[in-house]
Design a protein around this motif. Structure first.
Motif, mmCIF file in Angstrom:
data_model
loop_
_atom_site.group_PDB
_atom_site.id
_atom_site.type_symbol
_atom_site.label_atom_id
_atom_site.label_comp_id
_atom_site.label_asym_id
_atom_site.label_seq_id
_atom_site.Cartn_x
_atom_site.Cartn_y
_atom_site.Cartn_z
ATOM 1 N N LYS A 1 -17.216 43.177 9.363
ATOM 2 C CA LYS A 1 -17.921 42.036 10.542
ATOM 3 C C LYS A 1 -18.546 43.093 11.268
ATOM 4 O O LYS A 1 -19.452 43.415 11.755
ATOM 5 C CB LYS A 1 -16.649 41.199 10.776
ATOM 6 N N THR A 2 -17.523 44.435 11.220
ATOM 7 C CA THR A 2 -17.600 45.656 12.484
ATOM 8 C C THR A 2 -18.574 46.780 12.126
ATOM 9 O O THR A 2 -18.107 47.785 13.017
ATOM 10 C CB THR A 2 -17.364 45.751 13.170
ATOM 11 N N TYR A 3 -18.671 46.363 10.855
ATOM 12 C CA TYR A 3 -19.371 48.129 9.378
ATOM 13 C C TYR A 3 -17.754 48.626 9.469
ATOM 14 O O TYR A 3 -18.500 50.346 10.124
ATOM 15 C CB TYR A 3 -20.560 48.563 10.347
ATOM 16 N N ALA B 1 -18.612 52.702 11.013
ATOM 17 C CA ALA B 1 -19.742 52.981 11.926
ATOM 18 C C ALA B 1 -19.424 53.583 12.686
ATOM 19 O O ALA B 1 -19.776 53.339 14.147
ATOM 20 C CB ALA B 1 -20.928 51.219 12.597
ATOM 21 N N ALA C 1 -15.881 55.280 15.835
ATOM 22 C CA ALA C 1 -14.882 54.659 16.721
ATOM 23 C C ALA C 1 -15.418 53.038 17.303
ATOM 24 O O ALA C 1 -16.861 52.602 17.130
ATOM 25 C CB ALA C 1 -14.836 55.392 18.167
ATOM 26 N N ASP C 2 -14.877 52.728 17.140
ATOM 27 C CA ASP C 2 -14.803 50.844 18.207
ATOM 28 C C ASP C 2 -15.358 50.751 19.387
ATOM 29 O O ASP C 2 -14.397 51.433 20.510
ATOM 30 C CB ASP C 2 -13.023 50.071 17.856
ATOM 31 N N ILE C 3 -15.931 51.011 20.189
ATOM 32 C CA ILE C 3 -16.963 50.831 21.280
ATOM 33 C C ILE C 3 -16.412 49.462 21.968
ATOM 34 O O ILE C 3 -16.263 49.726 22.944
ATOM 35 C CB ILE C 3 -18.550 50.968 20.923
ATOM 36 N N GLY D 1 -17.315 58.593 14.192
ATOM 37 C CA GLY D 1 -16.204 58.662 14.186
ATOM 38 C C GLY D 1 -16.105 58.493 12.247
ATOM 39 O O GLY D 1 -15.137 59.098 11.177
ATOM 40 N N GLU E 1 -17.275 61.798 11.455
ATOM 41 C CA GLU E 1 -16.157 62.686 11.171
ATOM 42 C C GLU E 1 -14.394 62.351 10.143
ATOM 43 O O GLU E 1 -13.707 63.419 9.735
ATOM 44 C CB GLU E 1 -15.695 62.493 12.275
ATOM 45 N N GLU F 1 -23.034 60.395 18.718
ATOM 46 C CA GLU F 1 -22.176 59.278 20.234
ATOM 47 C C GLU F 1 -23.316 59.917 21.194
ATOM 48 O O GLU F 1 -23.475 59.356 22.608
ATOM 49 C CB GLU F 1 -21.090 60.292 19.430
ATOM 50 N N PRO G 1 -19.398 63.331 20.350
ATOM 51 C CA PRO G 1 -18.141 63.590 18.958
ATOM 52 C C PRO G 1 -16.905 63.738 19.521
ATOM 53 O O PRO G 1 -17.179 65.169 20.223
ATOM 54 C CB PRO G 1 -18.420 64.364 17.715
ATOM 55 N N GLY G 2 -15.624 63.086 19.289
ATOM 56 C CA GLY G 2 -14.846 63.145 18.979
ATOM 57 C C GLY G 2 -13.634 63.506 18.574
ATOM 58 O O GLY G 2 -12.090 63.736 18.862
ATOM 59 N N TRP G 3 -13.975 63.210 17.450
ATOM 60 C CA TRP G 3 -12.601 63.672 15.992
ATOM 61 C C TRP G 3 -13.579 64.728 15.762
ATOM 62 O O TRP G 3 -13.220 64.775 14.176
ATOM 63 C CB TRP G 3 -12.975 62.053 15.479
HETATM 64 N N1 CAA Z 1 -18.349 50.310 17.084
HETATM 65 C C1 CAA Z 1 -17.746 48.144 17.329
HETATM 66 N N2 CAA Z 1 -18.773 47.499 16.895
HETATM 67 C C2 CAA Z 1 -19.445 47.698 16.573
HETATM 68 C C3 CAA Z 1 -19.864 48.787 15.798
HETATM 69 C C4 CAA Z 1 -18.825 49.953 16.053
HETATM 70 N N3 CAA Z 1 -19.194 51.575 16.281
HETATM 71 N N4 CAA Z 1 -20.728 49.580 15.339
HETATM 72 C C5 CAA Z 1 -21.328 47.910 14.321
HETATM 73 N N5 CAA Z 1 -20.564 47.548 15.505
HETATM 74 C C6 CAA Z 1 -20.629 45.503 15.189
HETATM 75 C C7 CAA Z 1 -22.217 45.268 16.457
HETATM 76 O O1 CAA Z 1 -21.766 44.843 17.973
HETATM 77 C C8 CAA Z 1 -21.758 44.120 15.514
HETATM 78 O O2 CAA Z 1 -21.055 43.417 16.287
HETATM 79 P P1 CAA Z 1 -21.787 41.524 16.992
HETATM 80 O O3 CAA Z 1 -21.925 40.618 15.131
HETATM 81 O O4 CAA Z 1 -20.308 40.771 16.897
HETATM 82 O O5 CAA Z 1 -23.405 41.533 17.791
HETATM 83 C C9 CAA Z 1 -21.785 43.769 14.435
HETATM 84 O O6 CAA Z 1 -21.426 45.249 13.964
HETATM 85 C C10 CAA Z 1 -23.192 44.301 13.358
HETATM 86 O O7 CAA Z 1 -23.741 45.273 14.122
HETATM 87 P P2 CAA Z 1 -25.013 45.328 14.114
HETATM 88 O O8 CAA Z 1 -25.789 44.024 14.292
HETATM 89 O O9 CAA Z 1 -25.419 46.344 15.639
HETATM 90 O O10 CAA Z 1 -26.183 46.000 12.829
HETATM 91 P P3 CAA Z 1 -27.426 46.574 12.561
HETATM 92 O O11 CAA Z 1 -27.676 46.297 11.306
HETATM 93 O O12 CAA Z 1 -28.569 46.318 13.147
HETATM 94 O O13 CAA Z 1 -26.838 48.149 12.626
HETATM 95 C C11 CAA Z 1 -25.581 50.254 12.733
HETATM 96 C C12 CAA Z 1 -25.815 48.537 11.943
HETATM 97 C C13 CAA Z 1 -26.974 51.167 12.755
HETATM 98 C C14 CAA Z 1 -24.086 50.297 12.107
HETATM 99 C C15 CAA Z 1 -25.223 49.703 14.069
HETATM 100 O O14 CAA Z 1 -24.350 48.651 14.509
HETATM 101 C C16 CAA Z 1 -24.554 51.013 15.081
HETATM 102 O O15 CAA Z 1 -25.302 51.846 15.817
HETATM 103 N N6 CAA Z 1 -23.261 50.910 15.650
HETATM 104 C C17 CAA Z 1 -23.013 51.742 16.802
HETATM 105 C C18 CAA Z 1 -22.787 53.242 15.204
HETATM 106 C C19 CAA Z 1 -22.132 54.477 16.763
HETATM 107 O O16 CAA Z 1 -22.587 54.588 17.813
HETATM 108 N N7 CAA Z 1 -21.498 54.878 16.349
HETATM 109 C C20 CAA Z 1 -20.370 56.034 17.240
HETATM 110 C C21 CAA Z 1 -19.255 55.147 17.898
HETATM 111 S S1 CAA Z 1 -18.724 56.635 19.006
HETATM 112 C C22 CAA Z 1 -17.296 57.638 18.101
HETATM 113 O O17 CAA Z 1 -17.359 57.219 17.031
HETATM 114 C C23 CAA Z 1 -16.728 58.682 19.367
HETATM 115 C C24 CAA Z 1 -16.302 59.146 18.689
HETATM 116 O O18 CAA Z 1 -16.525 60.899 17.599
HETATM 117 C C25 CAA Z 1 -15.269 59.715 18.249
#
Ligand code: CAA
Length: 258
Positions: free
Chosen positions: A24-26, A64, A66-68, A109, A112, A132, A139-141
């Motif tokens: 559900k959260t990719y 997708a 880390a969990d934002i 992540g 990563e 990020e 990026p942090g990982w």
């Molecule tokens: N954390 C938490 N929730 C996430 C998530 C994440 N990284 N990626 C996706 N989700 C959730 C969305 O919030 C959404 O939740 P709801 O159904 O409750 O609204 C669900 O997954 C589906 O996502 P979308 O509606 O956005 O789906 P989409 O098909 O339009 O897009 C996607 C898919 C391109 C993967 C988009 O979700 C996206 O860009 N996700 C975030 C990617 C991101 O920024 N990753 C980096 C995270 S920070 C990190 O990782 C730091 C580090 O280096 C350690």
């Protein structure tokens, strides 16, 4: 096998397979999933029946990032004092080969995590990126470090500074992944690769991984020294005698892993 909440764990032949399971959260990598991934990988590393480990998100998505939702409200001191990211060190301590089987998004992540593995196999629908910068962070990982080593500074810089993704074809061309196959074949190809590696002499496999990884950490002179000493030490194994004898006798070797 232990019960997990965010991952599925199974053994296919001599390969341990870990499937992230938060569709559900990719497959957003929440703290609980990170702990489970590290626990499962460590358990396979310690299991003598397993010779290689596959990490995948299945046929649709790798992860997708880390969990934002877990990060949005954190302060500097929350991040710094807890330093949750250090948990990932468990993955880099694993001695058996780790194979990432990537379909769909491997972002932040997720990218990563794939790069923490020793080999990345991708489906032709795979997309890699470090987005990020779009969240006001970096990026942090390990993304700023491992991506540079994988694809070079200019390409890594463009991805990290713009957050733009690359597709599987480009990732293959750039050397980020070892191979691209049809999406539905990624996991089975990774398992076949894992079983092929697991069918080799275990000490050779562990030393080969360690020697290749030395190329990241050491100077060329030191790395060549490590490689040569490991090569020499393999002559203390039964498997070296067996492997070379079997070649000359035109038969398959029977490894004792000793
Ligand atoms: N954390 C938490 N929730 C996430 C998530 C994440 N990284 N990626 C996706 N989700 C959730 C969305 O919030 C959404 O939740 P709801 O159904 O409750 O609204 C669900 O997954 C589906 O996502 P979308 O509606 O956005 O789906 P989409 O098909 O339009 O897009 C996607 C898919 C391109 C993967 C988009 O979700 C996206 O860009 N996700 C975030 C990617 C991101 O920024 N990753 C980096 C995270 S920070 C990190 O990782 C730091 C580090 O280096 C350690």
């Amino acid at each position: 096998i232990k019960e997990y909440e965010f991952i599925k764990v199974e053994t296919k032949g001599k390969t341990g397979v870990i499937t992230m399971d938060r569709a559900k959260t990719y497959n957003a990598l929440c703290n609980g999933m990170i702990v489970e991934l590290c626990t499962a990988v460590t358990a396979f590393d310690e299991d003598p029946a397993v010779g290689a480990i596959v990490i995948t998100g299945g046929d649709k998505v790798f992860a997708a990032g880390a969990d934002i939702t877990e990060m949005v409200g954190l302060s500097f001191s929350d991040c710094y004092n807890q330093d949750k990211f250090k948990d990932w060190a468990a993955l880099t301590r694993v001695r058996k080969p780790l194979i990432a089987a990537v379909n769909g998004y491997a972002l932040g992540g997720g990218c990563e995590l794939a790069m923490m593995c020793d080999i990345i196999l991708a489906g032709d629908d795979a997309k890699f990126g470090q987005p990020e910068i779009n969240l006001g962070v970096i990026p942090g990982w390990g993304g700023t470090q491992r991506l540079v080593r994988a694809v070079g500074k200019s390409k890594a810089m463009e991805m990290v500074l713009t957050g733009s993704m690359i597709d599987a074809k480009r990732a293959n061309w750039d050397g980020l992944v070892s191979r691209v196959v049809e999406p539905e074949k990624v996991v089975e190809t990774a398992v076949a690769l894992g079983n092929k590696i697991a069918s080799m002499s275990r000490p050779s496999v562990l030393m080969a991984k360690e020697a290749v990884n030395s190329a990241y950490e050491l100077t060329l002179t030191e790395g060549l020294h490590v490689e040569r000493r490991m090569f020499h030490s393999l002559f203390a194994t039964e498997d070296q005698k067996e492997g070379m004898a079997a070649f000359l006798e035109k038969r398959k070797p029977e490894w004792t892993h000793k």
